[in-house]
Motif scaffolding. Sequence first.
Motif, short mmCIF file in Angstrom:
data_model
loop_
_atom_site.label_atom_id
_atom_site.label_comp_id
_atom_site.label_asym_id
_atom_site.label_seq_id
_atom_site.Cartn_x
_atom_site.Cartn_y
_atom_site.Cartn_z
N PHE A 227 -20.61 27.79 49.14
CA PHE A 227 -19.41 28.53 48.85
C PHE A 227 -18.69 27.50 48.24
N PHE A 228 -18.44 26.26 48.40
CA PHE A 228 -17.31 25.33 47.72
C PHE A 228 -17.69 25.05 46.45
N THR A 229 -18.90 24.55 46.19
CA THR A 229 -19.38 24.21 44.95
C THR A 229 -19.36 25.37 43.79
N ALA A 230 -19.75 26.54 44.24
CA ALA A 230 -19.32 27.73 43.56
C ALA A 230 -18.21 27.98 43.33
N MET A 231 -17.31 27.90 44.16
CA MET A 231 -15.80 28.11 43.95
C MET A 231 -15.14 27.11 43.05
N ALA A 232 -15.53 25.89 42.99
CA ALA A 232 -15.17 24.94 42.43
C ALA A 232 -15.42 25.02 41.00
N GLU B 51 -12.41 26.32 38.23
CA GLU B 51 -11.95 25.08 37.43
C GLU B 51 -11.10 25.46 36.34
N SER B 52 -11.38 26.67 35.59
CA SER B 52 -10.67 27.11 34.33
C SER B 52 -9.14 27.41 34.53
N PHE B 53 -9.00 27.87 35.87
CA PHE B 53 -7.72 28.19 36.26
C PHE B 53 -6.70 27.19 37.23
N LEU B 54 -7.61 26.47 37.95
CA LEU B 54 -7.17 25.55 38.99
C LEU B 54 -7.33 23.98 38.44
N GLY B 55 -8.09 23.78 37.63
CA GLY B 55 -8.62 22.34 37.15
C GLY B 55 -9.69 21.84 38.15
N PRO B 56 -10.02 20.75 37.60
CA PRO B 56 -11.29 20.24 38.26
C PRO B 56 -10.82 19.49 39.59
N GLY B 57 -11.60 19.32 40.40
CA GLY B 57 -11.13 18.52 41.69
C GLY B 57 -10.55 19.31 42.86
N ILE B 58 -10.64 20.65 42.80
CA ILE B 58 -9.93 21.49 43.94
C ILE B 58 -10.79 21.15 45.09
N PHE B 59 -11.95 20.98 45.16
CA PHE B 59 -12.88 20.67 46.44
C PHE B 59 -13.47 19.33 46.48
N VAL C 282 -10.33 19.30 52.57
CA VAL C 282 -10.70 20.94 52.64
C VAL C 282 -10.68 21.28 54.15
N ALA C 283 -11.23 20.56 54.98
CA ALA C 283 -11.33 20.65 56.33
C ALA C 283 -10.04 21.01 56.98
N HIS D 214 -2.99 22.79 46.37
CA HIS D 214 -3.33 23.67 47.67
C HIS D 214 -2.54 25.05 47.67
N THR D 215 -1.19 24.75 47.41
CA THR D 215 -0.19 25.89 47.79
C THR D 215 -0.52 26.94 46.48
#
Length: 512
Positions: A108-113, A117-125, A131-132, A283-284
């Motif tokens: 799930f996480f790699t797909a969401m990352a 990426e286009s709207f949250l930018g790199p590195g969200i996960f 994340v935990a 995060h927010t």
Amino acid sequence: MHGSHLLDLTNPTSFIMIELTTIFAGACLLFCIFYRGSKISYPTASAGIPWLGTLVRWNEDAPAFLQSAREKYGDVFRVNLIFFRVTFIVGTEANKFFFRAKDDTLNFFTAMARFSESFLGPGIFSNMEWVAEAWKYITKGFNTPSQLKFYKQTIMQDAEAAFKQWEQKGRVDLFVVVSSLVSQTVLRCMFGDELIDKHGEEIASLIYEIETLSAAPLLFVLPRFPSPPQIRITRARNRLLSLFDGNIADRIDNPEKWRDSHDYIQTVLNDNGAIWQRYLGLHTLSVALAAFTNTAGTMGWTIASIAADQSILKKVVQEVDSNPMDGDVINSLNSLPFLDCCMKETVRKYSLLMALRTAEQDITFNGHVIPKGEIVSISPLLVHRDPAIFPDPNAYKPERFAEKVTLEKVNREMEFVQFGHLKHRCLGERFANLVLKSVWHMLFSEYDVELEAPLPEADFTKAAGTPFPKAPIMVRISHRLAQDRTLSVRASGKSRVNGTVVVAAETFVREE
């Protein structure tokens, strides 16, 4: 003449832009000629000219393209959108395989990352330890009864103020005003009054801009290219992060000022969240966008669909009038069964086009090997519109979810996808229900709602989650007095245009 300098090769900026465009076009051509990708045993869906034809057809009508591909190729096929390649697995068994898979199989996480990426930018996960912790904060901050009680008060206050504005304006674009209400009330629940009172309209506008651009086909095709939608999204994201980070820093620097706050971000900081300060702004933003993405669309389509059908509207009004939302929050949410059916029917009819995972290893489904690294997607929309599962799928029929046997079956078989299933089920389900049902309850118990025209089709290029409409849905609302609860229907007060009931202003006659 304005813009003539764009063709002036002596202009350094123009020359650089032309050079970059030429290089990029050449790179795309080489990619299309030489790139083959992983060998697969299942077909690749195409339309017209290879690569380009598929992209054009996807942009025109992605649901129709996917439905046609399923009919032609079966339940497993790949779609190539130049730099974005995804394998679709479709149907009941596909949904069960998808949701039951562990993260070391379908992640799930790699797909969401990759997708975000286009709207949250790199590195969200990028930091899984964070994340935990974030998952724990969301679970606690959006599900405890005390927090939900605080949020309910906030939601009702914002809804009341919004409805007064809608009525004063006379006619409003439903999805624009609903989007503003959802984004402001979600952010007020997260940040309290100070930030939203000062910057609420700006924040709502920026959230709306990101949401309506996030599904632009260009972002799928060129996820890291500084295209016009990407530039606008980046600018909006950076402004939002500056506002959020500033508020968080003020809370950390001035704890006494915020000591009595009950909003989400304060619950995080009170739970040792300050050690994660570098992640909290993003995060927010991610939580706000996640809450907004499907909530605004579901709220808008449900209001419009209820208002478009006289018999449904009458049932909803009777139910909300008979069940005031007071006392225990959870019991209040559970006391509106028909409204809940309306919500589910909206989700079924206007659902997600895709839900994504990344193959962490070669996996086998339906006799086909899907290669490691492939983006894998189910299509909730195709399953929700499968007549073998949901008869008469193009009709809006809330009563289909009133049948206990049907509801149990589609949930057990994972054929109905609203908040997901199993491990990655949405953590904000209770909060989303609270926002939606609180707003609907107040609207339909206190106001008459009038549509100006039949409902348009959904546009899957305007939102990453629940689609927005292809054309504005204009509505008028008018307040009705508390004693005017008993409504009767005047036969001449409705008309049918292209099969859709349009409710006139005089449709409901108050019985004194």
